[in-house]
Design a protein around this motif. Structure first.
Motif, PDB file in Angstrom:
ATOM      1  N   MET A  50       0.874  -1.186  -0.298  1.00 13.12           N
ATOM      2  CA  MET A  50      -0.044   0.028  -0.091  1.00 13.12           C
ATOM      3  C   MET A  50       0.867   1.162  -0.021  1.00 13.12           C
ATOM      4  O   MET A  50       1.022   1.912   0.981  1.00 13.12           O
ATOM      5  N   GLN A 137     -11.029   6.870   3.587  1.00  9.94           N
ATOM      6  CA  GLN A 137      -9.979   6.632   2.631  1.00  9.94           C
ATOM      7  C   GLN A 137      -8.874   8.047   2.351  1.00  9.94           C
ATOM      8  O   GLN A 137      -8.240   8.088   1.436  1.00  9.94           O
ATOM      9  N   TYR A 219      -5.399  -7.426   3.805  1.00  5.64           N
ATOM     10  CA  TYR A 219      -4.409  -6.682   2.549  1.00  5.64           C
ATOM     11  C   TYR A 219      -4.395  -7.348   1.419  1.00  5.64           C
ATOM     12  O   TYR A 219      -4.589  -6.964   0.239  1.00  5.64           O
ATOM     13  N   THR A 222      -7.973  -7.600  -0.757  1.00  6.57           N
ATOM     14  CA  THR A 222      -8.600  -6.387  -0.993  1.00  6.57           C
ATOM     15  C   THR A 222      -7.739  -5.221  -1.435  1.00  6.57           C
ATOM     16  O   THR A 222      -7.959  -4.686  -2.441  1.00  6.57           O
ATOM     17  N   GLN A 223      -6.395  -5.276  -1.467  1.00  9.40           N
ATOM     18  CA  GLN A 223      -5.422  -4.483  -1.576  1.00  9.40           C
ATOM     19  C   GLN A 223      -4.196  -4.916  -2.896  1.00  9.40           C
ATOM     20  O   GLN A 223      -3.937  -4.094  -3.666  1.00  9.40           O
TER      21      GLN A 223
END
Length: 372
Positions: A50, A137, A219, A222-223
């Motif tokens: 991220m 966010q 993480y 979803t990321q």
């Protein structure tokens, strides 16, 4: 007696509370301990892939570097521990989804949260203030501001814990130019409890209120944009998208409740049909899951996640569905399908992928066969 600024801040807070939010004020300047902790977390590369969390650190930790007029933060919390709507009939509904994703993001934020924020901004302006809003966010430390406002404490699971609402809260903030005093620090009420640490399947929680995203199920599902390493699969278990393990086991987690009359989570998001992600054309996928977190992730990544859930069952009954992943247009999906196929006993499917035109797919198929 309140002065004009204090009175304006109280009025704005009361208007927010009348709309169903938990609301409290915090100074815009974060405590040095919070700043140092975040910098150390980034230095240790705990943010995994991220990269946005490592960019614009000065703005994240000191908003006044960009908004010089900001003096305070009105922290707003809305609960999202919705009751489970139950699975729809039919389909392959064995993947678990984090509760925050049971609603269509844009619908929930734009129709349920943002209108209140827009009206609160108008009220702030009428009271003579300046303000700017962020939801979830934005480039701010939402949970730190929540703790700074006295709404709760940062638990061992890294979440902001409220004594009545637990951690299932959507957070928004209004940065204003009102001067406010720091709220009393909420006492740390985790005590000796270590349920979240013991429950985390991957050991992502570090025990000091932070987590290592490199190990976090949420993480990865979803990321993370690329192939999920096979050595991570077992820890993911049946989690398709997100993870609530550390929240579900927390003693401070309340019973499910509704928030804002008329709004309900969707069964197709809470218990999606995994076959959708492997069979629906892109345009039909986009139509069915419009404005949801699934659409934001994209069909290939949702198919990747679905294949991991299917592979983790070790059940050959899912081989026909996995076989469709082996024929998917996306190399990411085909590469993931090679591992899933081997896990459920489909070596022949993986062997066919050794002749795939994409090097990624060939290499992963070879690795999957050698590993088995």
């Amino acid at each position: 007696m309140f002065g004009p600024v204090e009175s304006a801040a109280v009025t704005l807070q009361q208007d927010a509370e009348a709309r169903g939010f938990l609301a409290a004020w915090a100074p815009v300047d974060l405590p040095p301990s919070v700043v140092d902790r975040y910098r150390a977390w980034i230095a240790d590369r705990r943010q995994a892939g991220m990269g946005q969390l490592a960019r614009n650190v000065e703005v994240r930790l000191a908003p006044r570097s960009r908004l010089a007029w900001a003096r305070s933060v009105l922290v707003l919390a809305a609960p999202h521990r919705f009751p489970d709507p139950g699975p729809p009939p039919g389909g392959v509904r064995i993947g678990r989804v984090g509760r925050i994703f049971w609603m269509r993001e844009q619908d929930y934020i734009q129709r349920r949260v943002q209108p209140h924020l827009d009206e609160l901004k108008e009220i702030c302006h009428r009271l003579g203030g300046r303000c700017r809003d962020y939801v979830e966010q934005g480039p701010l430390s939402f949970r730190s501001y929540g703790a700074g406002a006295g709404l709760g404490w940062i638990g061992r699971n890294g979440m902001l814990l409220h004594p009545e609402w637990g951690s299932y809260m959507t957070l928004a903030v209004l940065l204003t130019d009102f001067e406010v005093e720091a709220a009393p620090e909420h006492p740390f009420r985790c005590g000796r409890c270590r349920r979240c640490l013991d429950r985390c399947p991957t050991g992502a929680l570090l025990g000091d209120g932070t987590l290592d995203a490199n190990r976090c199920i949420s993480y990865w599902t979803t990321q993370h944009l690329d192939l999920i390493p096979p050595e991570v699969w077992d820890g993911l278990g049946s989690w398709l998208f997100g993870c609530d393990e550390c929240q579900e086991v927390c003693p401070w987690t309340p019973e499910a409740e509704r928030f804002w009359e008329g709004y309900e989570p969707e069964p197709e998001l809470a218990h999606p049909d995994l076959s959708d992600f492997l069979t629906l054309p892109i345009h039909m996928f986009a139509q069915k899951y419009a404005q949801s977190a699934f659409e934001r992730a994209g069909r290939p990544r949702m198919a990747r996640n679905a294949l991991i859930v299917l592979g983790n069952t070790r059940d050959s009954a899912y081989l026909p569905l996995i076989r469709m992943g082996c024929e998917d247009p996306s190399p990411l999906v085909r590469a993931t399908a090679s591992w899933a196929a081997v896990r459920v006993g489909g070596r022949q499917e993986a062997e066919r992928l050794l002749r795939d035109p994409e090097p990624l797919v060939c290499n992963e198929a070879r690795r999957a066969l050698e590993f088995s």
